[in-house]
Design a protein around this motif. Structure first.
Motif, PDB file in Angstrom:
ATOM      1  N   GLY A  47      41.934  20.326  72.852  1.00 59.06           N
ATOM      2  CA  GLY A  47      41.444  20.901  71.598  1.00 59.06           C
ATOM      3  C   GLY A  47      42.283  20.444  70.419  1.00 59.06           C
ATOM      4  N   GLU A  50      41.470  16.816  69.741  1.00 55.21           N
ATOM      5  CA  GLU A  50      40.194  16.693  69.030  1.00 55.21           C
ATOM      6  C   GLU A  50      40.345  17.122  67.573  1.00 55.21           C
ATOM      7  OE1 GLU A  50      37.340  18.963  71.195  1.00 55.21           O
ATOM      8  OE2 GLU A  50      37.318  17.578  72.901  1.00 55.21           O
ATOM      9  N   HIS A  51      41.070  18.232  67.375  1.00 54.43           N
ATOM     10  CA  HIS A  51      41.302  18.701  66.009  1.00 54.43           C
ATOM     11  C   HIS A  51      42.088  17.648  65.220  1.00 54.43           C
ATOM     12  CE1 HIS A  51      42.055  21.408  62.704  1.00 54.43           C
ATOM     13  NE2 HIS A  51      43.356  21.139  62.795  1.00 54.43           N
ATOM     14  N   THR A  52      43.089  17.046  65.857  1.00 58.41           N
ATOM     15  CA  THR A  52      43.895  16.007  65.205  1.00 58.41           C
ATOM     16  C   THR A  52      43.041  14.788  64.874  1.00 58.41           C
ATOM     17  OG1 THR A  52      45.843  16.746  66.431  1.00 58.41           O
ATOM     18  CG2 THR A  52      45.954  14.558  65.441  1.00 58.41           C
ATOM     19  N   ARG A  54      39.747  14.786  64.392  1.00 59.76           N
ATOM     20  CA  ARG A  54      38.863  15.149  63.285  1.00 59.76           C
ATOM     21  C   ARG A  54      39.619  15.138  61.958  1.00 59.76           C
ATOM     22  NH1 ARG A  54      36.709  19.073  66.843  1.00 59.76           N
ATOM     23  NH2 ARG A  54      38.088  20.623  65.900  1.00 59.76           N
ATOM     24  N   ALA A  55      40.836  15.691  61.982  1.00 61.49           N
ATOM     25  CA  ALA A  55      41.635  15.717  60.756  1.00 61.49           C
ATOM     26  C   ALA A  55      41.987  14.296  60.322  1.00 61.49           C
ATOM     27  CB  ALA A  55      42.910  16.532  60.970  1.00 61.49           C
TER      28      ALA A  55
END
Length: 150
Positions: A47, A50-52, A54-55
């Motif tokens: 997670g 994925e967040h990294t 997206r960022a």
């Protein structure tokens, strides 16, 4: 001498219900907790990854947008300067044509005034010649008159 430690092999100990163990003990509870903890850590790591990502993609997209805006801002000024430069060049060409026309007209005026000055000089020279001729005629006439009376 250094000897590297080998990883411990994971073995599963079969559960046996012996009287020495507590009756509330969950068979494989520690291992299940560790597996659940590792699974939770793995999911959290995925997670976070994925967040990294997206960022990172958002940051790249925003950086590209800022870059485009900066380029547009700079190009807007450059484009305006280019348009002004073209306008100035057209004005310079028009001014050069006007100057050339005025130079021709001035040359014509200079030629005309030079011709007038030459004509006036010639008139002055002719008038002076006439006065000289008149004086010479009077001198000749006076001499003839003196000769005739004498």
């Amino acid at each position: 001498m250094y000897s590297p430690q080998l990883p411990l092999a994971r073995t599963r100990v079969p559960y046996s219900s012996s009287s020495s163990e507590t009756p509330n003990a969950d068979p494989g509870g520690l291992e299940a907790s560790l597996l659940q903890f590792i699974h939770h850590h793995h999911e959290a790591s995925l997670g976070l990854r994925e967040h990294t990502e997206r960022a990172k993609k958002d940051a790249i997209r925003n950086a590209a947008r800022v870059s485009d805006l900066l380029v547009d801002a700079v190009n807007g000024g450059v484009q305006e300067a280019f348009v002004n430069q073209k306008r100035i060049e057209l004005e310079i060409r028009a001014l050069a044509a006007t100057i050339a026309r005025f130079m021709k007209q001035t040359d014509h005026w200079l030629t005309a005034t030079h011709a007038i000055n030459t004509a006036i000089k010639e008139i002055g020279d002719f008038e002076n010649w006439m006065k000289t001729m008149e004086f010479d005629c009077k001198s000749v006439s006076a001499a003839i008159h003196n000769i005739h009376q004498a």
